[in-house]
Design an enzyme around this catalytic site. Structure first.
Site, PDB file in Angstrom:
ATOM      1  CD  GLN A 150      -3.368  -0.362   1.842  1.00 43.09           C
ATOM      2  OE1 GLN A 150      -3.695   0.807   1.912  1.00 43.09           O
ATOM      3  NE2 GLN A 150      -3.997  -1.305   2.504  1.00 43.09           N
ATOM      4  CB  THR A 151       4.164   2.149  -1.450  1.00 46.35           C
ATOM      5  OG1 THR A 151       3.987   1.386  -2.649  1.00 46.35           O
ATOM      6  CG2 THR A 151       5.024   1.364  -0.477  1.00 46.35           C
TER       7      THR A 151
ATOM      8  CE1 TYR B 154       6.629   2.139  -4.837  1.00 50.15           C
ATOM      9  CE2 TYR B 154       8.716   2.900  -5.744  1.00 50.15           C
ATOM     10  CZ  TYR B 154       7.929   1.872  -5.241  1.00 50.15           C
ATOM     11  OH  TYR B 154       8.432   0.610  -5.154  1.00 50.15           O
TER      12      TYR B 154
ATOM     13  CE1 TYR C 287      -6.905  -3.129   0.467  1.00 51.46           C
ATOM     14  CE2 TYR C 287      -5.283  -4.160   1.913  1.00 51.46           C
ATOM     15  CZ  TYR C 287      -6.580  -3.710   1.666  1.00 51.46           C
ATOM     16  OH  TYR C 287      -7.527  -3.850   2.634  1.00 51.46           O
TER      17      TYR C 287
ATOM     18  CB  CYS D 173     -19.333  -4.014  11.716  1.00 48.85           C
ATOM     19  SG  CYS D 173     -21.095  -4.200  11.874  1.00 48.85           S
TER      20      CYS D 173
END
Lengths: 241, 308
Positions: B13-14, B23, B72, B160
């Site tokens: 998840q960078t 990045y 991701y 939730c």
């Protein structure tokens, strides 16, 4: 009259005293205001809630007009919001929505950032993100929960429902990625999260989202090996790139 | 890699979506990165892209060694492919792999907020979740840990993931709590636009749909219309969201549990039909879990039997 240069602090009213004519309208009023609470919003002074430029209202004038409209809106009326600006109140009926909202929509052929930004500059639209312009953002809890569900689904489909004794390797501990260490340990994993900025790891350690921190890969791998061996949850932030 | 260790699960998840401001290329410290970004942005992007290619190549290699690997949502695969790595899409995105099976059951990010501002109201609703769904250990773990570790921001809130049938049961039970005076004020129930039947977004939520319907945008429009017809308290229809202008259309609904019999009826309707659109969307696309969910939950789909 308030101008955009004033620093305004908005916070939803609490308690049971109503400013509006019913709880339906009061709920919309409080949630609009809650989206601009300094504890919730990224840049409340610019009406930005999250996600770069996701706004709760197009301008402070539009915000004030929506608040005033909600305060007097009857149980059989509906306020119409066009990209963060209240444009009409129509007589509908009690069982209808009290507010209808359309944000940032463009005809497909014109749906580019260049066109959008030009129209935004002219004051004709605003960026609503997902829950910014629809007044139901609740802060960062949603990110942690979404990540928890993702790792839970990984466990369900690959490892019989649990990540106990498993090693998760990932990168990034910014606004989104910072939820990964806790989301993984809540699924009983040992997680190693690589992050170039040590301050981001420190912040997650302070808020108990991450257990340990190191800049040495060998140490990190040893901790992970020990944790998986004991089938214990552990999160390690590794400073590195 | 060089140490020959392979994780069980691998993702990232960078800020790979942004090669200049997000990045940081490999072998460069934070300070050097800031300096290079300022001095020579083109060179910075070149090194970022090369680095993302190597990053993605290493992930594919670890996947071949047995790591469960997924993207991701940060577009690392797209960047690596642009940098010349043809095999970048060897591992799947997180939505088709792990979120869609939940969407197919009508599950999505369901949230509620205490209008009283009193955390005690949310703690009472936490107990209600555990009372209603006592056998769901995954849910119990979340509610227990969230209560211990999540700080409230603004009005106290809880989130939730609940599925078809569960959302309506819980919403009606919340309204009953308000009606019985167990909470100090009404509860607002809403959700993200990132939900099962409310978004068309080919780069994220509707990536690689089974029937190729990724870009079909009728579904979120129907979702908004259904929520208006069912009597939500407010309904929204947006463009852009997290993936930007031109890339997605999505709808939201919020409904207020104020304890009245009238809202009890509307809650039952809205919280059945809103996720119901998601079950229908996925059943129509051919997902078997969604077909089963539709049948179990009594959702009528006129052409379902003709196809399955």
């Amino acid at each position: 009259m308030t101008t955009t240069t004033d620093v305004r602090v908005i916070r939803a009213p609490r308690g049971t005293e109503l400013r509006c004519r019913g709880w339906q309208q009061e709920a919309a009023l409080r949630m609009l205001m809650n989206n601009l609470d300094p504890d919730v919003a990224e840049r409340p002074e610019d009406l930005v809630v999250y996600g770069g430029t996701g706004r709760a209202a197009r301008s402070w004038e539009a915000f004030d007009a929506m608040v005033a409209t909600l305060e007097t809106l009857a149980d059989d009326e509906t306020m119409i919001v066009q990209s963060g600006k209240p444009v009409a109140v129509f007589r509908t009926h009690r069982g209808a929505p009290r507010v209808l909202i359309a944000n940032s929509n463009l005809v497909p052929r014109w749906a580019t950032w260049d066109v959008f930004r030009e129209l935004e500059r002219q004051g004709l639209t605003m960026y609503g993100q997902m829950t910014a312009g629809s007044w139901i953002y609740i802060g960062t809890q949603g990110i942690l929960q979404g990540t928890y569900e993702t790792f839970g689904s990984v466990a369900e489909q690959n490892f019989g429902g649990s990540l106990a004794g498993k090693w998760v390797l990932t990168g990034g501990m910014g606004g989104m990625g910072g939820a990964q260490p806790l989301a993984a340990t809540l699924n009983d994993a040992a997680v190693l999260c690589v992050e170039v900025d040590p301050r981001r790891i420190e912040r997650r350690i302070e808020t108990r989202y991450c257990d340990r921190m190191t800049a040495r890969l060998d140490e990190a791998l040893r901790w992970i090996r020990e944790a998986t061996g004991r089938r214990e949850p552990l999160s390690v932030g590794l400073v590195g790139n | 890699m060089r140490r020959g260790v392979t994780p069980d699960v691998l993702t990232d998840q960078t800020s790979a979506h942004d090669a200049l401001n997000g990045y940081v290329p490999t072998g460069v410290s934070l300070e050097e990165a800031a300096e290079l970004r300022e001095r020579d942005p083109q060179e910075y992007v070149r090194r970022s892209m090369a680095s993302m290619r190597a990053h993605c190549e290493a992930m594919v290699e670890m996947m071949r060694r047995g790591a469960v690997t997924f993207d991701y949502g940060n577009n690392l695969r797209g960047q690596a492919r642009d940098a010349g790595f043809d095999d970048a899409f060897a591992f799947p995105g997180f939505v088709p792999a792990y979120i869609r099976p939940l969407f197919a059951q009508g599950k999505g990010p369901f949230r509620w907020v205490a209008l009283s501002g009193d955390p005690a109201d949310i703690y009472r609703t936490d107990e209600l979740v555990l009372e209603l769904f006592p056998d769901d250990q995954h849910l119990r773990r979340w509610i227990t840990e969230a209560r211990a570790k999540v700080a409230f921001q603004g009005l106290p809130a809880r989130i939730c993931w609940l599925g078809q049938g569960e959302r309506a049961r819980f919403g009606v039970a919340l309204n009953d709590l308000v009606a019985r005076g167990e909470l100090k004020a009404p509860i607002v129930i809403g959700r993200d636009h990132l939900d099962t039947g409310s978004v068309a977004s080919p780069f994220r939520e509707t990536e690689a749909m089974k029937d190729g319907s990724d870009a079909i945008a009728d579904w979120p429009i129907l979702n908004a219309l259904v929520n208006v017809a069912s009597g939500a308290s407010w309904v929204s229809f947006h463009h852009g969201g997290g993936v930007g202008i031109g890339n997605s259309l999505h709808a939201g609904q919020v409904i207020v549990a104020d304890g009245t019999p009238e809202m009890r009826e509307r809650l039952e309707r809205v919280l059945t039909n809103d996720p119901g659109m998601g079950v229908v969307r996925h059943a129509d696309a051919g997902y078997e879990t969604a077909v089963e969910t539709a049948r179990e939950q009594g959702i009528r789909m006129p052409m379902l039997d003709a196809r399955f």
